[in-house]
Write a protein that holds these residues in place. Structure first.
Motif, PDB file in Angstrom:
ATOM      1  N   GLY A  33       0.814  -1.206   0.000  1.00  0.00           N
ATOM      2  CA  GLY A  33       0.000   0.000   0.000  1.00  0.00           C
ATOM      3  C   GLY A  33       0.848   1.258   0.000  1.00  0.00           C
ATOM      4  N   ALA A  34       1.916   1.252   0.800  1.00  0.00           N
ATOM      5  CA  ALA A  34       2.813   2.411   0.835  1.00  0.00           C
ATOM      6  C   ALA A  34       3.543   2.575  -0.497  1.00  0.00           C
ATOM      7  CB  ALA A  34       3.818   2.250   1.970  1.00  0.00           C
ATOM      8  N   LEU A  35       3.878   1.459  -1.116  1.00  0.00           N
ATOM      9  CA  LEU A  35       4.489   1.511  -2.453  1.00  0.00           C
ATOM     10  C   LEU A  35       3.539   2.173  -3.451  1.00  0.00           C
ATOM     11  CD1 LEU A  35       6.284  -1.942  -2.929  1.00  0.00           C
ATOM     12  CD2 LEU A  35       7.291   0.302  -3.364  1.00  0.00           C
ATOM     13  N   VAL A  55      -4.753   5.260   0.311  1.00  0.00           N
ATOM     14  CA  VAL A  55      -4.681   3.818   0.037  1.00  0.00           C
ATOM     15  C   VAL A  55      -5.836   3.150   0.771  1.00  0.00           C
ATOM     16  CG1 VAL A  55      -3.316   1.710   0.316  1.00  0.00           C
ATOM     17  CG2 VAL A  55      -2.180   3.886  -0.232  1.00  0.00           C
ATOM     18  N   ALA A  56      -6.703   2.489   0.018  1.00  0.00           N
ATOM     19  CA  ALA A  56      -7.907   1.900   0.602  1.00  0.00           C
ATOM     20  C   ALA A  56      -7.640   0.489   1.089  1.00  0.00           C
ATOM     21  CB  ALA A  56      -9.031   1.884  -0.434  1.00  0.00           C
ATOM     22  N   GLN A  57      -7.898   0.275   2.381  1.00  0.00           N
ATOM     23  CA  GLN A  57      -7.904  -1.083   2.921  1.00  0.00           C
ATOM     24  C   GLN A  57      -9.305  -1.667   2.710  1.00  0.00           C
ATOM     25  OE1 GLN A  57      -5.596  -2.388   6.226  1.00  0.00           O
ATOM     26  NE2 GLN A  57      -5.423  -0.310   7.039  1.00  0.00           N
ATOM     27  N   PRO A  58      -9.406  -2.950   2.324  1.00  0.00           N
ATOM     28  CA  PRO A  58     -10.729  -3.565   2.122  1.00  0.00           C
ATOM     29  C   PRO A  58     -11.367  -3.927   3.457  1.00  0.00           C
ATOM     30  CG  PRO A  58      -8.997  -5.166   1.678  1.00  0.00           C
ATOM     31  CD  PRO A  58      -8.301  -3.870   1.976  1.00  0.00           C
ATOM     32  N   GLN A  76      -4.909  -7.318  -0.681  1.00  0.00           N
ATOM     33  CA  GLN A  76      -4.204  -6.243  -1.380  1.00  0.00           C
ATOM     34  C   GLN A  76      -4.996  -4.939  -1.317  1.00  0.00           C
ATOM     35  OE1 GLN A  76      -1.093  -6.436  -2.514  1.00  0.00           O
ATOM     36  NE2 GLN A  76      -1.085  -8.547  -1.720  1.00  0.00           N
ATOM     37  N   PRO A  77      -4.323  -3.831  -1.029  1.00  0.00           N
ATOM     38  CA  PRO A  77      -4.994  -2.520  -0.990  1.00  0.00           C
ATOM     39  C   PRO A  77      -5.120  -1.921  -2.390  1.00  0.00           C
ATOM     40  CG  PRO A  77      -2.696  -2.256  -0.444  1.00  0.00           C
ATOM     41  CD  PRO A  77      -2.899  -3.739  -0.672  1.00  0.00           C
ATOM     42  N   GLU A  78      -5.879  -0.832  -2.492  1.00  0.00           N
ATOM     43  CA  GLU A  78      -6.045  -0.115  -3.753  1.00  0.00           C
ATOM     44  C   GLU A  78      -5.861   1.378  -3.516  1.00  0.00           C
ATOM     45  OE1 GLU A  78      -9.846  -0.975  -5.389  1.00  0.00           O
ATOM     46  OE2 GLU A  78      -9.487  -3.135  -5.605  1.00  0.00           O
ATOM     47  N   LEU A  79      -5.384   2.070  -4.542  1.00  0.00           N
ATOM     48  CA  LEU A  79      -5.205   3.516  -4.443  1.00  0.00           C
ATOM     49  C   LEU A  79      -6.484   4.228  -4.843  1.00  0.00           C
ATOM     50  CD1 LEU A  79      -3.040   5.746  -3.911  1.00  0.00           C
ATOM     51  CD2 LEU A  79      -2.719   5.825  -6.396  1.00  0.00           C
ATOM     52  N   ARG A  80      -6.923   5.187  -4.026  1.00  0.00           N
ATOM     53  CA  ARG A  80      -8.074   6.023  -4.347  1.00  0.00           C
ATOM     54  C   ARG A  80      -7.545   7.442  -4.617  1.00  0.00           C
ATOM     55  NH1 ARG A  80     -10.330   1.736  -4.467  1.00  0.00           N
ATOM     56  NH2 ARG A  80     -11.948   0.939  -3.071  1.00  0.00           N
ATOM     57  N   VAL A  81      -7.515   7.822  -5.881  1.00  0.00           N
ATOM     58  CA  VAL A  81      -6.965   9.123  -6.252  1.00  0.00           C
ATOM     59  C   VAL A  81      -8.055  10.184  -6.145  1.00  0.00           C
ATOM     60  CG1 VAL A  81      -5.858  10.474  -8.070  1.00  0.00           C
ATOM     61  CG2 VAL A  81      -5.278   8.052  -7.772  1.00  0.00           C
TER      62      VAL A  81
END
Length: 340
Positions: A163-165, A295-298, A327-332
């Protein structure tokens, strides 16, 4: 308040027959069952949950320990876990430890005395005695979010480093090279993993440009404690740093909201003067000013998996420990923009 004896007297049956109807422990004739059920409705009789749990050796109650129930991330996890428990016919008892290891130990003892069937634990800080304490409880346990290497039990968490990446690479693609980090507490595994992801992304940026980024990463790292107040204080310190970073990755959304407030107070435009990316995607992130890239945690899936894994162990459908990393996802959103 009506008792089981009152029900038996009204239905014209024995107390044992009423017990069998209530607990489903033996066949009762349709006529007898109907009389008992009519008596229960007429008298408003409510069976004793304690007595039933002693008889069945189960309470249909789960315990959950969180470090800080005022953190919206944990509040959203708890809400989703409660919904999952309710759907499965279980009640959830929630305890908050305020990230204090001593309080955590006391809470565990209280929950054990309440004869819960299983436990979901988000551990508090650096508690060396926790593995032995949990092992001594001898009950099904699921760790959530924070792994304990020495404890062989179920675990569900997000890939914090990945997520940090995602967050730091996003800032790099926008042209940022001086990317600071407001990390969480030292020694806390999720915090260290998020900082490690930020460091790895900085190394990638340096490798891509053919030289090591200047200054060294440690000069761009501040530590908070996952509260808005600490993010606010760290951002003030960061903005006084010379030369000022053009972007900052913040290791959770609460600190990021504090950082946005500090930037506004200092007359620093976000994202014009500095871009900000958080971690967690709490509900408030969409309503900050500007709306927070994060970064969105599910969270819904994390909570549902934790409950389901616990019920598998309680019901004897699985014996071996299981580890699930989501796996996390980026929310722009609007808090990140191109470097000037």
């Amino acid at each position: 308040m009506a008792t089981i004896k009152d029900v038996a007297l009204r239905a014209g049956v024995s107390v044992t027959t009423v017990s069998h109807v209530v607990n489903g422990t033996r066949h009762v004739s349709p006529d007898g069952r109907e009389r008992v059920e009519q008596a229960i409705r007429a008298l408003g009789y409510v069976p004793s949950a304690v007595a039933r749990s002693l008889k069945r050796n189960t309470t249909h109650t789960l315990g959950m320990i969180t470090p800080n129930s005022s953190n919206p991330y944990f509040a959203e996890i708890v809400r989703a876990a409660e919904d999952r428990c309710f759907g499965a016919g279980y009640t959830l008892i929630l305890c908050n430890t305020d990230d204090e290891p001593r309080r955590q130990s006391m809470v565990l003892q209280v929950l054990a005395q309440r004869r819960i069937d299983g436990l979901i634990v988000v551990s508090s800080g650096d508690d060396a005695g926790l593995p032995a304490l949990l092992a001594g409880l001898e009950m099904p346990t699921v760790l959530l979010d924070r792994e304990i290497d020495t404890l062989p039990c179920d675990l569900v968490e997000t890939a914090h480093m990945n997520g940090a990446l995602l967050a730091t690479r996003h800032l790099a693609t926008l042209g940022h090279r001086r990317i600071a980090c407001i990390g969480g507490p030292r020694g806390l595994v999720p915090s260290e993993q998020r900082i490690a992801g930020w460091r790895l992304a900085l190394a990638e940026i340096g490798a891509g440009s053919g030289h090591t980024p200047e200054p060294e990463a440690d000069e761009l790292l501040w530590h908070g404690d996952f509260t808005s107040e600490s993010g606010y204080a760290c951002m003030h310190a960061l903005l006084r740093h010379t030369p000022r970073p053009s972007a900052v990755f913040v290791a959770n959304d609460l600190m990021a909201l504090g950082a946005l407030c500090a930037a506004h107070e200092c007359g620093v435009d976000v994202p014009g003067d500095i871009s900000v990316v958080g971690f967690d995607d709490i509900e408030l992130a969409r309503f900050s000013s500007p709306p927070l890239t994060t970064v969105a945690q599910p969270k819904q899936r994390i909570a549902a998996l934790a409950v389901d894994m616990l019920l598998e162990r309680i019901e004897g459908r699985r014996a071996d420990p299981r580890k699930v990393v989501l796996q996390p996802e980026l929310r722009v959103r609007a808090s990140s923009g191109a470097a000037r």
